[in-house]
Design a protein around this motif. Sequence first.
Motif, PDB file in Angstrom:
ATOM      1  N   ALA A 273       0.877  -1.178   0.000  1.00  0.00           N
ATOM      2  CA  ALA A 273       0.000   0.000   0.000  1.00  0.00           C
ATOM      3  C   ALA A 273       0.909   1.221   0.000  1.00  0.00           C
ATOM      4  N   PRO A 274       0.401   2.394  -0.331  1.00  0.00           N
ATOM      5  CA  PRO A 274       1.206   3.591  -0.167  1.00  0.00           C
ATOM      6  C   PRO A 274       1.729   3.680   1.270  1.00  0.00           C
ATOM      7  N   ALA A 275       3.013   3.952   1.415  1.00  0.00           N
ATOM      8  CA  ALA A 275       3.640   3.865   2.736  1.00  0.00           C
ATOM      9  C   ALA A 275       2.989   4.785   3.760  1.00  0.00           C
ATOM     10  N   LEU A 276       2.558   5.959   3.328  1.00  0.00           N
ATOM     11  CA  LEU A 276       1.936   6.874   4.294  1.00  0.00           C
ATOM     12  C   LEU A 276       0.653   6.287   4.872  1.00  0.00           C
ATOM     13  N   GLU A 277      -0.094   5.570   4.049  1.00  0.00           N
ATOM     14  CA  GLU A 277      -1.300   4.908   4.564  1.00  0.00           C
ATOM     15  C   GLU A 277      -0.923   3.882   5.625  1.00  0.00           C
ATOM     16  N   THR A 278       0.105   3.098   5.340  1.00  0.00           N
ATOM     17  CA  THR A 278       0.551   2.086   6.293  1.00  0.00           C
ATOM     18  C   THR A 278       1.036   2.721   7.579  1.00  0.00           C
ATOM     19  N   LEU A 279       1.861   3.761   7.463  1.00  0.00           N
ATOM     20  CA  LEU A 279       2.424   4.395   8.662  1.00  0.00           C
ATOM     21  C   LEU A 279       1.341   5.039   9.514  1.00  0.00           C
ATOM     22  N   ARG A 280       0.399   5.695   8.869  1.00  0.00           N
ATOM     23  CA  ARG A 280      -0.655   6.384   9.625  1.00  0.00           C
ATOM     24  C   ARG A 280      -1.605   5.407  10.309  1.00  0.00           C
ATOM     25  N   ALA A 281      -1.610   4.167   9.843  1.00  0.00           N
ATOM     26  CA  ALA A 281      -2.455   3.151  10.469  1.00  0.00           C
ATOM     27  C   ALA A 281      -1.756   2.432  11.617  1.00  0.00           C
ATOM     28  N   LEU A 282      -0.466   2.710  11.839  1.00  0.00           N
ATOM     29  CA  LEU A 282       0.265   2.061  12.921  1.00  0.00           C
ATOM     30  C   LEU A 282      -0.180   2.617  14.273  1.00  0.00           C
ATOM     31  N   PRO A 283      -0.071   1.837  15.330  1.00  0.00           N
ATOM     32  CA  PRO A 283      -0.429   2.341  16.665  1.00  0.00           C
ATOM     33  C   PRO A 283       0.362   3.601  17.007  1.00  0.00           C
ATOM     34  N   ASP A 284      -0.316   4.561  17.620  1.00  0.00           N
ATOM     35  CA  ASP A 284       0.364   5.801  17.990  1.00  0.00           C
ATOM     36  C   ASP A 284       0.017   6.260  19.397  1.00  0.00           C
ATOM     37  N   ASP A 285      -0.440   5.319  20.230  1.00  0.00           N
ATOM     38  CA  ASP A 285      -0.798   5.699  21.590  1.00  0.00           C
ATOM     39  C   ASP A 285       0.441   5.920  22.455  1.00  0.00           C
ATOM     40  N   GLU A 286       1.547   5.248  22.111  1.00  0.00           N
ATOM     41  CA  GLU A 286       2.805   5.476  22.821  1.00  0.00           C
ATOM     42  C   GLU A 286       3.955   5.073  21.899  1.00  0.00           C
ATOM     43  N   PRO A 287       5.154   5.659  22.101  1.00  0.00           N
ATOM     44  CA  PRO A 287       6.296   5.304  21.248  1.00  0.00           C
ATOM     45  C   PRO A 287       6.670   3.828  21.414  1.00  0.00           C
ATOM     46  N   TRP A 288       6.828   3.108  20.297  1.00  0.00           N
ATOM     47  CA  TRP A 288       7.077   1.676  20.385  1.00  0.00           C
ATOM     48  C   TRP A 288       8.092   1.151  19.369  1.00  0.00           C
ATOM     49  N   ILE A 289       8.445   1.948  18.376  1.00  0.00           N
ATOM     50  CA  ILE A 289       9.370   1.477  17.338  1.00  0.00           C
ATOM     51  C   ILE A 289      10.808   1.595  17.844  1.00  0.00           C
ATOM     52  N   ASP A 290      11.579   0.535  17.662  1.00  0.00           N
ATOM     53  CA  ASP A 290      12.985   0.540  18.070  1.00  0.00           C
ATOM     54  C   ASP A 290      13.899   1.059  16.973  1.00  0.00           C
ATOM     55  N   LEU A 291      13.583   0.741  15.719  1.00  0.00           N
ATOM     56  CA  LEU A 291      14.427   1.153  14.601  1.00  0.00           C
ATOM     57  C   LEU A 291      13.580   1.254  13.346  1.00  0.00           C
ATOM     58  N   SER A 292      13.833   2.285  12.554  1.00  0.00           N
ATOM     59  CA  SER A 292      13.180   2.448  11.259  1.00  0.00           C
ATOM     60  C   SER A 292      14.239   2.680  10.195  1.00  0.00           C
ATOM     61  N   PHE A 293      13.920   2.244   8.988  1.00  0.00           N
ATOM     62  CA  PHE A 293      14.800   2.483   7.843  1.00  0.00           C
ATOM     63  C   PHE A 293      13.948   3.065   6.725  1.00  0.00           C
ATOM     64  N   ILE A 294      14.286   4.284   6.299  1.00  0.00           N
ATOM     65  CA  ILE A 294      13.540   4.980   5.253  1.00  0.00           C
ATOM     66  C   ILE A 294      14.365   4.997   3.974  1.00  0.00           C
ATOM     67  N   ASP A 295      13.811   4.415   2.921  1.00  0.00           N
ATOM     68  CA  ASP A 295      14.520   4.359   1.637  1.00  0.00           C
ATOM     69  C   ASP A 295      13.492   4.230   0.523  1.00  0.00           C
ATOM     70  N   ALA A 296      12.642   5.250   0.376  1.00  0.00           N
ATOM     71  CA  ALA A 296      11.604   5.206  -0.655  1.00  0.00           C
ATOM     72  C   ALA A 296      11.563   6.557  -1.371  1.00  0.00           C
ATOM     73  N   ASP A 297      10.406   6.945  -1.866  1.00  0.00           N
ATOM     74  CA  ASP A 297      10.307   8.185  -2.641  1.00  0.00           C
ATOM     75  C   ASP A 297      10.726   9.381  -1.801  1.00  0.00           C
ATOM     76  N   LYS A 298      11.697  10.120  -2.322  1.00  0.00           N
ATOM     77  CA  LYS A 298      12.383  11.146  -1.531  1.00  0.00           C
ATOM     78  C   LYS A 298      11.483  12.339  -1.182  1.00  0.00           C
ATOM     79  N   ALA A 299      10.547  12.661  -2.045  1.00  0.00           N
ATOM     80  CA  ALA A 299       9.665  13.803  -1.778  1.00  0.00           C
ATOM     81  C   ALA A 299       8.841  13.596  -0.518  1.00  0.00           C
ATOM     82  N   ASN A 300       8.596  12.340  -0.155  1.00  0.00           N
ATOM     83  CA  ASN A 300       7.780  12.045   1.020  1.00  0.00           C
ATOM     84  C   ASN A 300       8.585  11.808   2.282  1.00  0.00           C
ATOM     85  N   TYR A 301       9.899  11.987   2.225  1.00  0.00           N
ATOM     86  CA  TYR A 301      10.706  11.796   3.425  1.00  0.00           C
ATOM     87  C   TYR A 301      10.190  12.606   4.616  1.00  0.00           C
ATOM     88  N   PRO A 302       9.842  13.887   4.456  1.00  0.00           N
ATOM     89  CA  PRO A 302       9.351  14.640   5.622  1.00  0.00           C
ATOM     90  C   PRO A 302       8.100  14.022   6.245  1.00  0.00           C
TER      91      PRO A 302
END
Length: 221
Positions: A122-151
């Motif tokens: 799916a478009p990555a922003l859709e996936t990311l926005r659907a992730l839990p956000d009630d508290e910080p839980w991610i240990d590591l992320s790697f971003i390597d996709a369309d550069k315009a959407n990095y922000p």
Amino acid sequence: MTEIKSPPLTPELYAYVLSQNPPLDPVQRELVEITHSRYAAAAGMQSAQEQGPLLAFLVRLVGARRIVEVGTFTGLSALSMAQALPEGGKLITCDVSEEWTEVGRRAWAKAGVADRIELRIAPALETLRALPDDEPWIDLSFIDADKANYPAYWEELVRRTRPGGLIVLDNTLFHGQVVDPAATGSAAAIRSFNEVVRADKRVEAVLLTVADGLTLARRLD
């Protein structure tokens, strides 16, 4: 005066660097070869060979159990990170291509880590926005996709990253074009994004001259 400490990266020196790093295992090597033979025109999107061992090192360094990746391509970086996860660890990877990621799926299964990787098409922003956000839980992320959407990816991931967690960003030198004030397209997007990272008080970050530029950002308390 800024003194350049790094030697020019000749083919011989690059080969030496690779020889001093952990070697790619047979499944990783086969994945590199398949990608270059089957998708020669797009193979530049595959993570550099020295990045796989580095990403695995970072997974172990921070004790990561929960990883999010934006941009799967044929799955080399996901494979490298998943292999470094402990028992029960999970990696969510985002892409829009069924064709490219199917190559990765086969490699993950062959390496015995398919159960650690959840591919979301799916478009990555859709996936990311659907992730839990009630508290910080991610240990590591790697971003390597369309550069315009990095922000946008950055904002979704920073606020979900636990204190001490890492966000790793690829291509932050963008073929050296980020030094050009008149840069356009992806180079201009990365040049602007690098300033966003530098100004973000939620993290401390360093930009390294690894491959096409690699930024490591650590989430502060």
